[in-house]
Enzyme design. Sequence first.
Site, PDB file in Angstrom:
ATOM      1  N   VAL A  45       0.859  -1.106  -0.010  1.00  0.00           N
ATOM      2  CA  VAL A  45       0.051   0.014   0.044  1.00  0.00           C
ATOM      3  C   VAL A  45       0.807   1.483  -0.114  1.00  0.00           C
ATOM      4  O   VAL A  45       1.851   1.185   0.831  1.00  0.00           O
ATOM      5  CB  VAL A  45      -1.095  -0.142   1.003  1.00  0.00           C
ATOM      6  CG1 VAL A  45      -1.869   1.281   1.547  1.00  0.00           C
ATOM      7  CG2 VAL A  45      -1.865  -1.294   1.441  1.00  0.00           C
ATOM      8  N   TYR A  61       0.614   8.754   0.699  1.00  0.00           N
ATOM      9  CA  TYR A  61       1.144   9.952   0.305  1.00  0.00           C
ATOM     10  C   TYR A  61       0.652  11.082   1.155  1.00  0.00           C
ATOM     11  O   TYR A  61       1.189  12.323   1.229  1.00  0.00           O
ATOM     12  CB  TYR A  61       0.711  10.256  -1.142  1.00  0.00           C
ATOM     13  CG  TYR A  61      -0.504  10.410  -1.423  1.00  0.00           C
ATOM     14  CD1 TYR A  61      -1.429   9.091  -1.755  1.00  0.00           C
ATOM     15  CD2 TYR A  61      -1.541  11.512  -1.345  1.00  0.00           C
ATOM     16  CE1 TYR A  61      -2.735   9.243  -1.971  1.00  0.00           C
ATOM     17  CE2 TYR A  61      -2.866  11.547  -1.344  1.00  0.00           C
ATOM     18  CZ  TYR A  61      -3.431  10.230  -1.647  1.00  0.00           C
ATOM     19  OH  TYR A  61      -4.735  10.019  -1.832  1.00  0.00           O
ATOM     20  N   GLY A  62      -0.212  10.784   1.917  1.00  0.00           N
ATOM     21  CA  GLY A  62      -0.873  11.740   2.971  1.00  0.00           C
ATOM     22  C   GLY A  62      -0.712  11.415   4.452  1.00  0.00           C
ATOM     23  O   GLY A  62       0.434  11.089   5.021  1.00  0.00           O
ATOM     24  N   SER A  63      -1.888  11.276   5.105  1.00  0.00           N
ATOM     25  CA  SER A  63      -1.732  10.748   6.618  1.00  0.00           C
ATOM     26  C   SER A  63      -1.130   9.510   6.738  1.00  0.00           C
ATOM     27  O   SER A  63      -0.571   9.023   7.763  1.00  0.00           O
ATOM     28  CB  SER A  63      -2.882  11.024   7.191  1.00  0.00           C
ATOM     29  OG  SER A  63      -3.742   9.826   6.933  1.00  0.00           O
ATOM     30  N   GLU A 123     -10.306   5.691   4.920  1.00  0.00           N
ATOM     31  CA  GLU A 123     -10.179   6.336   3.800  1.00  0.00           C
ATOM     32  C   GLU A 123     -11.643   6.377   3.122  1.00  0.00           C
ATOM     33  O   GLU A 123     -11.728   6.789   1.792  1.00  0.00           O
ATOM     34  CB  GLU A 123      -9.264   5.824   2.802  1.00  0.00           C
ATOM     35  CG  GLU A 123      -7.770   5.606   3.552  1.00  0.00           C
ATOM     36  CD  GLU A 123      -7.145   6.834   3.698  1.00  0.00           C
ATOM     37  OE1 GLU A 123      -7.332   7.874   3.128  1.00  0.00           O
ATOM     38  OE2 GLU A 123      -6.478   6.926   4.813  1.00  0.00           O
TER      39      GLU A 123
HETATM   40  C1  SIN Z   1      -2.796   8.631   2.017  1.00  0.00           C
HETATM   41  O1  SIN Z   1      -2.450   9.161   3.060  1.00  0.00           O
HETATM   42  O2  SIN Z   1      -2.449   7.992   1.409  1.00  0.00           O
HETATM   43  C2  SIN Z   1      -4.314   9.260   1.700  1.00  0.00           C
HETATM   44  C3  SIN Z   1      -4.635  10.307   2.169  1.00  0.00           C
HETATM   45  C4  SIN Z   1      -4.833  10.499   3.801  1.00  0.00           C
HETATM   46  O3  SIN Z   1      -5.320   9.606   4.316  1.00  0.00           O
HETATM   47  O4  SIN Z   1      -4.410  11.654   4.006  1.00  0.00           O
END
Ligand code: SIN
Length: 198
Positions: A23, A26-28, A99
Amino acid sequence: MSADTTAINRQMTAFASRDPLWVFGYGSLIFKADFPYLERRPARIRHWVRRFWQGSHDHRGTPEAPGRVVTLVPQQDAVCEGMAYLVRQAVLEHLDFREKNGYLRTLAEMTFADGGTAEGLVYIATPDNAAFLGPAPEEEIARQIARSVGPSGTNRDYLLQLAQALRDLSEHDAHVFAIERHLLALETQERCTAAVTG
Ligand code: SIN
Protein backbone atom coordinates in the site's frame (compact mmCIF):
# COMPACT_ATOMS: atom_id res chain seq x y z
CA MET A 1 -20.80 9.19 -6.45
CA SER A 2 -21.54 9.09 -2.70
CA ALA A 3 -18.72 10.20 -0.43
CA ASP A 4 -18.63 6.84 1.41
CA THR A 5 -16.52 4.59 -0.79
CA THR A 6 -16.27 1.61 1.60
CA ALA A 7 -18.71 -0.62 -0.31
CA ILE A 8 -17.18 0.21 -3.71
CA ASN A 9 -13.67 -0.54 -2.45
CA ARG A 10 -14.72 -3.88 -0.94
CA GLN A 11 -16.04 -4.97 -4.34
CA MET A 12 -12.69 -4.36 -6.02
CA THR A 13 -11.59 -7.92 -6.49
CA ALA A 14 -8.38 -6.95 -8.31
CA PHE A 15 -6.65 -6.82 -4.93
CA ALA A 16 -8.20 -9.94 -3.37
CA SER A 17 -5.57 -12.40 -4.59
CA ARG A 18 -2.63 -10.32 -3.33
CA ASP A 19 -1.61 -11.30 0.18
CA PRO A 20 0.54 -9.67 1.37
CA LEU A 21 0.28 -6.55 -0.77
CA TRP A 22 1.93 -3.13 -0.94
CA VAL A 23 0.00 0.00 0.00
CA PHE A 24 1.44 3.38 -1.00
CA GLY A 25 0.73 6.32 1.35
CA TYR A 26 1.20 9.96 0.37
CA GLY A 27 -0.79 11.80 3.06
CA SER A 28 -1.68 10.78 6.59
CA LEU A 29 -0.65 7.24 5.69
CA ILE A 30 2.96 8.48 5.71
CA PHE A 31 2.91 9.76 9.30
CA LYS A 32 0.10 7.77 10.91
CA ALA A 33 0.48 4.02 10.45
CA ASP A 34 -2.27 2.78 12.80
CA PHE A 35 -2.20 -0.74 11.33
CA PRO A 36 0.21 -3.67 11.41
CA TYR A 37 2.68 -4.00 8.54
CA LEU A 38 5.40 -6.45 7.56
CA GLU A 39 7.70 -3.89 5.99
CA ARG A 40 7.82 -0.11 5.44
CA ARG A 41 9.90 1.54 2.70
CA PRO A 42 10.05 5.03 1.19
CA ALA A 43 8.77 4.88 -2.39
CA ARG A 44 7.58 7.09 -5.21
CA ILE A 45 4.95 6.93 -7.92
CA ARG A 46 5.02 8.75 -11.23
CA HIS A 47 2.40 10.91 -12.99
CA TRP A 48 0.61 11.97 -9.79
CA VAL A 49 0.91 15.18 -7.78
CA ARG A 50 -0.22 15.73 -4.14
CA ARG A 51 -2.89 18.42 -3.61
CA PHE A 52 -4.96 19.64 -0.64
CA TRP A 53 -8.11 19.38 -2.73
CA GLN A 54 -10.14 16.79 -0.81
CA GLY A 55 -12.66 17.75 1.86
CA SER A 56 -12.47 16.01 5.23
CA HIS A 57 -15.83 15.62 6.97
CA ASP A 58 -14.88 12.67 9.17
CA HIS A 59 -11.26 13.13 10.29
CA ARG A 60 -10.01 16.75 10.19
CA GLY A 61 -13.33 18.55 9.84
CA THR A 62 -17.06 17.97 10.19
CA PRO A 63 -19.95 17.77 7.70
CA GLU A 64 -20.82 21.39 8.59
CA ALA A 65 -17.23 22.65 8.44
CA PRO A 66 -15.03 20.32 6.37
CA GLY A 67 -11.27 20.47 6.59
CA ARG A 68 -8.89 19.89 3.69
CA VAL A 69 -6.69 16.84 3.20
CA VAL A 70 -4.58 15.60 0.33
CA THR A 71 -5.48 13.56 -2.70
CA LEU A 72 -3.51 12.85 -5.88
CA VAL A 73 -4.16 14.60 -9.18
CA PRO A 74 -2.81 13.22 -12.46
CA GLN A 75 0.07 15.23 -13.90
CA GLN A 76 2.45 14.15 -16.62
CA ASP A 77 6.11 14.13 -15.49
CA ALA A 78 5.18 14.51 -11.80
CA VAL A 79 6.71 12.29 -9.14
CA CYS A 80 5.04 11.81 -5.76
CA GLU A 81 7.19 10.67 -2.85
CA GLY A 82 5.56 8.65 -0.08
CA MET A 83 5.78 5.58 2.10
CA ALA A 84 5.03 2.01 1.04
CA TYR A 85 3.78 -0.59 3.51
CA LEU A 86 3.65 -4.33 2.95
CA VAL A 87 0.44 -5.43 4.67
CA ARG A 88 -1.74 -8.50 4.99
CA GLN A 89 -5.02 -8.51 3.05
CA ALA A 90 -7.02 -8.14 6.32
CA VAL A 91 -5.57 -4.64 6.84
CA LEU A 92 -7.57 -3.37 3.84
CA GLU A 93 -10.78 -3.54 5.87
CA HIS A 94 -9.31 -1.00 8.30
CA LEU A 95 -7.90 1.16 5.50
CA ASP A 96 -11.14 1.13 3.48
CA PHE A 97 -12.93 2.43 6.58
CA ARG A 98 -10.27 5.01 7.36
CA GLU A 99 -10.21 6.32 3.78
CA LYS A 100 -13.97 6.03 3.22
CA ASN A 101 -14.64 9.74 2.63
CA GLY A 102 -14.26 9.61 -1.14
CA TYR A 103 -11.04 7.62 -1.65
CA LEU A 104 -10.99 4.73 -4.13
CA ARG A 105 -8.48 1.91 -4.31
CA THR A 106 -6.23 2.43 -7.33
CA LEU A 107 -3.27 0.43 -8.61
CA ALA A 108 0.04 2.18 -9.25
CA GLU A 109 3.62 1.17 -9.93
CA MET A 110 5.92 2.21 -7.08
CA THR A 111 9.67 2.66 -7.28
CA PHE A 112 11.79 2.11 -4.17
CA ALA A 113 15.01 3.96 -3.31
CA ASP A 114 17.13 1.04 -4.59
CA GLY A 115 15.43 1.23 -8.01
CA GLY A 116 13.27 -1.85 -7.45
CA THR A 117 9.61 -1.64 -8.41
CA ALA A 118 6.34 -3.20 -7.26
CA GLU A 119 2.64 -2.65 -7.81
CA GLY A 120 0.91 -0.97 -4.91
CA LEU A 121 -2.60 -0.02 -3.86
CA VAL A 122 -3.12 3.75 -3.50
CA TYR A 123 -6.23 5.48 -2.12
CA ILE A 124 -7.11 8.36 -4.45
CA ALA A 125 -10.09 10.74 -4.17
CA THR A 126 -11.13 11.75 -7.68
CA PRO A 127 -13.06 14.93 -8.60
CA ASP A 128 -16.36 13.03 -8.97
CA ASN A 129 -16.57 12.22 -5.25
CA ALA A 130 -19.01 14.25 -3.14
CA ALA A 131 -16.31 15.44 -0.72
CA PHE A 132 -13.98 16.83 -3.42
CA LEU A 133 -13.31 20.55 -2.98
CA GLY A 134 -10.86 21.16 -5.80
CA PRO A 135 -8.27 23.89 -6.21
CA ALA A 136 -8.14 27.16 -4.27
CA PRO A 137 -5.38 29.70 -3.62
CA GLU A 138 -2.84 28.23 -1.17
CA GLU A 139 -3.43 31.04 1.36
CA GLU A 140 -7.15 30.31 1.33
CA ILE A 141 -6.44 26.60 1.84
CA ALA A 142 -4.24 27.53 4.83
CA ARG A 143 -7.10 29.61 6.32
CA GLN A 144 -9.52 26.71 6.00
CA ILE A 145 -6.99 24.33 7.56
CA ALA A 146 -6.31 26.78 10.42
CA ARG A 147 -9.96 26.78 11.53
CA SER A 148 -10.84 23.11 10.92
CA VAL A 149 -10.98 20.31 13.46
CA GLY A 150 -12.58 16.86 13.46
CA PRO A 151 -12.63 13.54 15.31
CA SER A 152 -8.99 12.75 14.36
CA GLY A 153 -7.68 16.12 15.56
CA THR A 154 -6.91 19.50 14.10
CA ASN A 155 -6.43 20.00 10.39
CA ARG A 156 -3.36 22.06 11.37
CA ASP A 157 -1.70 18.97 12.87
CA TYR A 158 -2.41 16.99 9.68
CA LEU A 159 -0.66 19.68 7.60
CA LEU A 160 2.32 20.12 9.92
CA GLN A 161 2.84 16.39 10.43
CA LEU A 162 2.67 15.79 6.68
CA ALA A 163 5.16 18.60 5.99
CA GLN A 164 7.56 17.20 8.61
CA ALA A 165 7.18 13.65 7.26
CA LEU A 166 8.02 14.92 3.77
CA ARG A 167 11.10 16.71 5.11
CA ASP A 168 12.12 13.45 6.79
CA LEU A 169 11.90 11.84 3.33
CA SER A 170 14.01 14.73 1.90
CA GLU A 171 11.07 15.61 -0.31
CA HIS A 172 10.43 19.21 -1.29
CA ASP A 173 6.71 19.51 -1.98
CA ALA A 174 6.20 23.15 -3.00
CA HIS A 175 2.39 22.99 -2.58
CA VAL A 176 2.45 21.50 0.94
CA PHE A 177 5.30 23.75 2.10
CA ALA A 178 3.61 26.91 0.74
CA ILE A 179 0.40 26.10 2.65
CA GLU A 180 2.46 25.41 5.77
CA ARG A 181 4.19 28.81 5.41
CA HIS A 182 0.84 30.57 5.03
CA LEU A 183 -0.58 28.80 8.08
CA LEU A 184 2.41 29.70 10.27
CA ALA A 185 2.27 33.32 9.04
CA LEU A 186 -1.44 33.50 9.89
CA GLU A 187 -0.72 32.22 13.38
CA THR A 188 2.08 34.77 13.90
CA GLN A 189 -0.28 37.51 12.69
CA GLU A 190 -2.99 36.37 15.11
CA ARG A 191 -0.53 36.28 18.02
CA CYS A 192 0.65 39.84 17.18
CA THR A 193 -2.93 41.11 16.93
CA ALA A 194 -3.78 39.46 20.25
CA ALA A 195 -0.70 41.03 21.89
CA VAL A 196 -1.58 44.50 20.58
CA THR A 197 -5.29 44.34 21.43
CA GLY A 198 -4.59 42.59 24.51
C1 SIN B 1 -2.84 8.66 1.98
O1 SIN B 1 -2.30 9.08 3.00
O2 SIN B 1 -2.22 7.88 1.21
C2 SIN B 1 -4.26 9.00 1.63
C3 SIN B 1 -4.71 10.34 2.09
C4 SIN B 1 -4.79 10.50 3.58
O3 SIN B 1 -5.32 9.62 4.27
O4 SIN B 1 -4.32 11.54 4.09
